[in-house]
Design a protein around this motif. Structure first.
Motif, PDB file in Angstrom:
ATOM      1  N   ILE A 121     -23.562 107.524 -56.251  1.00  0.00           N
ATOM      2  CA  ILE A 121     -24.815 107.297 -55.546  1.00  0.00           C
ATOM      3  C   ILE A 121     -24.568 107.386 -54.045  1.00  0.00           C
ATOM      4  O   ILE A 121     -23.897 106.522 -53.467  1.00  0.00           O
ATOM      5  CB  ILE A 121     -25.381 105.910 -55.880  1.00  0.00           C
ATOM      6  CG1 ILE A 121     -25.564 105.762 -57.375  1.00  0.00           C
ATOM      7  CG2 ILE A 121     -26.677 105.655 -55.123  1.00  0.00           C
ATOM      8  CD1 ILE A 121     -25.811 104.348 -57.801  1.00  0.00           C
ATOM      9  N   PRO A 122     -25.132 108.396 -53.372  1.00  0.00           N
ATOM     10  CA  PRO A 122     -25.030 108.422 -51.913  1.00  0.00           C
ATOM     11  C   PRO A 122     -26.031 107.442 -51.305  1.00  0.00           C
ATOM     12  O   PRO A 122     -26.948 106.973 -51.982  1.00  0.00           O
ATOM     13  CB  PRO A 122     -25.389 109.863 -51.552  1.00  0.00           C
ATOM     14  CG  PRO A 122     -26.127 110.403 -52.714  1.00  0.00           C
ATOM     15  CD  PRO A 122     -25.760 109.586 -53.914  1.00  0.00           C
ATOM     16  N   PHE A 127     -26.064 111.872 -57.823  1.00  0.00           N
ATOM     17  CA  PHE A 127     -27.521 111.798 -57.822  1.00  0.00           C
ATOM     18  C   PHE A 127     -28.067 112.055 -56.423  1.00  0.00           C
ATOM     19  O   PHE A 127     -27.582 111.473 -55.448  1.00  0.00           O
ATOM     20  CB  PHE A 127     -27.991 110.426 -58.308  1.00  0.00           C
ATOM     21  CG  PHE A 127     -27.624 110.138 -59.732  1.00  0.00           C
ATOM     22  CD1 PHE A 127     -28.186 110.872 -60.767  1.00  0.00           C
ATOM     23  CD2 PHE A 127     -26.722 109.141 -60.046  1.00  0.00           C
ATOM     24  CE1 PHE A 127     -27.860 110.616 -62.089  1.00  0.00           C
ATOM     25  CE2 PHE A 127     -26.383 108.868 -61.362  1.00  0.00           C
ATOM     26  CZ  PHE A 127     -26.948 109.606 -62.383  1.00  0.00           C
ATOM     27  N   LEU A 128     -29.071 112.923 -56.337  1.00  0.00           N
ATOM     28  CA  LEU A 128     -29.712 113.227 -55.057  1.00  0.00           C
ATOM     29  C   LEU A 128     -31.204 112.952 -55.154  1.00  0.00           C
ATOM     30  O   LEU A 128     -31.869 113.386 -56.093  1.00  0.00           O
ATOM     31  CB  LEU A 128     -29.503 114.700 -54.678  1.00  0.00           C
ATOM     32  CG  LEU A 128     -28.066 115.156 -54.452  1.00  0.00           C
ATOM     33  CD1 LEU A 128     -28.036 116.649 -54.140  1.00  0.00           C
ATOM     34  CD2 LEU A 128     -27.395 114.360 -53.349  1.00  0.00           C
ATOM     35  N   ALA A 129     -31.710 112.248 -54.159  1.00  0.00           N
ATOM     36  CA  ALA A 129     -33.141 111.974 -54.037  1.00  0.00           C
ATOM     37  C   ALA A 129     -33.547 112.284 -52.611  1.00  0.00           C
ATOM     38  O   ALA A 129     -32.722 112.211 -51.686  1.00  0.00           O
ATOM     39  CB  ALA A 129     -33.419 110.503 -54.344  1.00  0.00           C
ATOM     40  N   ASP A 130     -34.800 112.635 -52.408  1.00  0.00           N
ATOM     41  CA  ASP A 130     -35.270 112.862 -51.052  1.00  0.00           C
ATOM     42  C   ASP A 130     -34.899 111.669 -50.185  1.00  0.00           C
ATOM     43  O   ASP A 130     -35.090 110.517 -50.581  1.00  0.00           O
ATOM     44  CB  ASP A 130     -36.788 113.067 -51.026  1.00  0.00           C
ATOM     45  CG  ASP A 130     -37.196 114.471 -51.469  1.00  0.00           C
ATOM     46  OD1 ASP A 130     -36.332 115.368 -51.516  1.00  0.00           O
ATOM     47  OD2 ASP A 130     -38.387 114.657 -51.764  1.00  0.00           O
ATOM     48  N   VAL A 146     -27.327 116.328 -58.954  1.00  0.00           N
ATOM     49  CA  VAL A 146     -28.462 116.103 -59.836  1.00  0.00           C
ATOM     50  C   VAL A 146     -29.670 115.650 -59.018  1.00  0.00           C
ATOM     51  O   VAL A 146     -29.646 114.587 -58.407  1.00  0.00           O
ATOM     52  CB  VAL A 146     -28.134 115.019 -60.883  1.00  0.00           C
ATOM     53  CG1 VAL A 146     -29.314 114.809 -61.824  1.00  0.00           C
ATOM     54  CG2 VAL A 146     -26.874 115.363 -61.655  1.00  0.00           C
ATOM     55  N   SER A 147     -30.713 116.455 -59.019  1.00  0.00           N
ATOM     56  CA  SER A 147     -31.953 116.101 -58.329  1.00  0.00           C
ATOM     57  C   SER A 147     -32.816 115.228 -59.225  1.00  0.00           C
ATOM     58  O   SER A 147     -33.022 115.548 -60.398  1.00  0.00           O
ATOM     59  CB  SER A 147     -32.735 117.361 -57.967  1.00  0.00           C
ATOM     60  OG  SER A 147     -34.057 117.030 -57.578  1.00  0.00           O
ATOM     61  N   VAL A 198     -33.877 119.298 -52.779  1.00  0.00           N
ATOM     62  CA  VAL A 198     -33.869 117.908 -52.329  1.00  0.00           C
ATOM     63  C   VAL A 198     -33.745 117.919 -50.808  1.00  0.00           C
ATOM     64  O   VAL A 198     -32.949 118.669 -50.249  1.00  0.00           O
ATOM     65  CB  VAL A 198     -32.688 117.124 -52.946  1.00  0.00           C
ATOM     66  CG1 VAL A 198     -32.790 115.646 -52.596  1.00  0.00           C
ATOM     67  CG2 VAL A 198     -32.626 117.323 -54.454  1.00  0.00           C
ATOM     68  N   LYS A 199     -34.531 117.085 -50.161  1.00  0.00           N
ATOM     69  CA  LYS A 199     -34.558 117.006 -48.695  1.00  0.00           C
ATOM     70  C   LYS A 199     -33.772 115.786 -48.235  1.00  0.00           C
ATOM     71  O   LYS A 199     -34.062 114.658 -48.625  1.00  0.00           O
ATOM     72  CB  LYS A 199     -36.011 116.915 -48.225  1.00  0.00           C
ATOM     73  CG  LYS A 199     -36.189 116.874 -46.742  1.00  0.00           C
ATOM     74  CD  LYS A 199     -37.683 116.803 -46.431  1.00  0.00           C
ATOM     75  CE  LYS A 199     -37.950 116.549 -44.976  1.00  0.00           C
ATOM     76  NZ  LYS A 199     -39.400 116.412 -44.746  1.00  0.00           N
TER      77      LYS A 199
END
Length: 182
Positions: free
Chosen positions: A69-70, A7-10, A34-35, A42-43
């Motif tokens: 989860i990063p 999972f990637l989030a800003d 996954v954005s 994604v930033k």
């Protein structure tokens, strides 16, 4: 093929997301980024733009062997607040499948009660977010179906640990040699 969704989030921490993606792919694992942003871009926390493989709305996690989860802030907080991510993690855990989180990321698992009774590590200062867990302060902690990492310096060991669980120690040994990480 073994399948991992990251999972990637800003605001995600670059090395904590991308080092495991790289190592797992080198080890023959299918990794899908996954954005959760509604777009593929994604930033990172350090202003690096990454194009995710899929948007959350397009993803189907039914074939996932691992959900990852990063850390990074506010990336981990953004993941923690995303209802879809939370539901995916809970469903995955209910099936007894592998979960992992690094740095600030374990707080997401802690807030969901998924660390209850387990040992876990995280970035110093987030220990209070690991609800029900015993904090280890180790670089990487494995307990049951949960793998946690401490922070950016743990990214390689965290990734090699995940690869060992998914593909075995021989794959990790060969990859460490090939990457000159011995």
């Amino acid at each position: 093929m073994t399948k991992v969704y990251v999972f990637l989030a800003d605001g995600f921490e670059d090395v904590e997301a991308l080092a495991p993606v790289d190592i797992l792919r080198r080890g023959g694992v299918g990794v899908v980024t996954v954005s959760i942003n509604g777009s593929e871009m994604v930033k990172s926390a350090h202003n690096v733009y990454v194009k995710a493989d899929v948007r959350f709305e397009e993803a189907d996690f039914s074939d996932a062997d691992l959900l990852m989860i990063p850390g990074g802030m506010p990336g981990a907080k953004n993941l923690d607040e995303h209802k879809g991510v939370r539901n995916a993690l809970l469903a995955h855990a209910k099936q007894g499948k592998l979960l992992s989180a690094i740095c600030a990321g374990p707080m997401v698992l802690g807030h969901l009660g998924l660390l209850d009774g387990l040992r876990a590590t995280c970035y110093p200062g987030f220990e209070g977010e690991l609800k029900g867990a015993t904090y280890t302060a180790q670089l990487v902690t494995v307990d049951g179906n949960v793998v946690t990492g401490k922070g950016p310096a743990a990214a390689f060991e965290y990734a090699f640990t995940l690869l060992s669980i998914l593909k075995g120690e021989k794959v990790v040994s060969d990859l460490r040699k090939g990457m000159m990480f011995e």
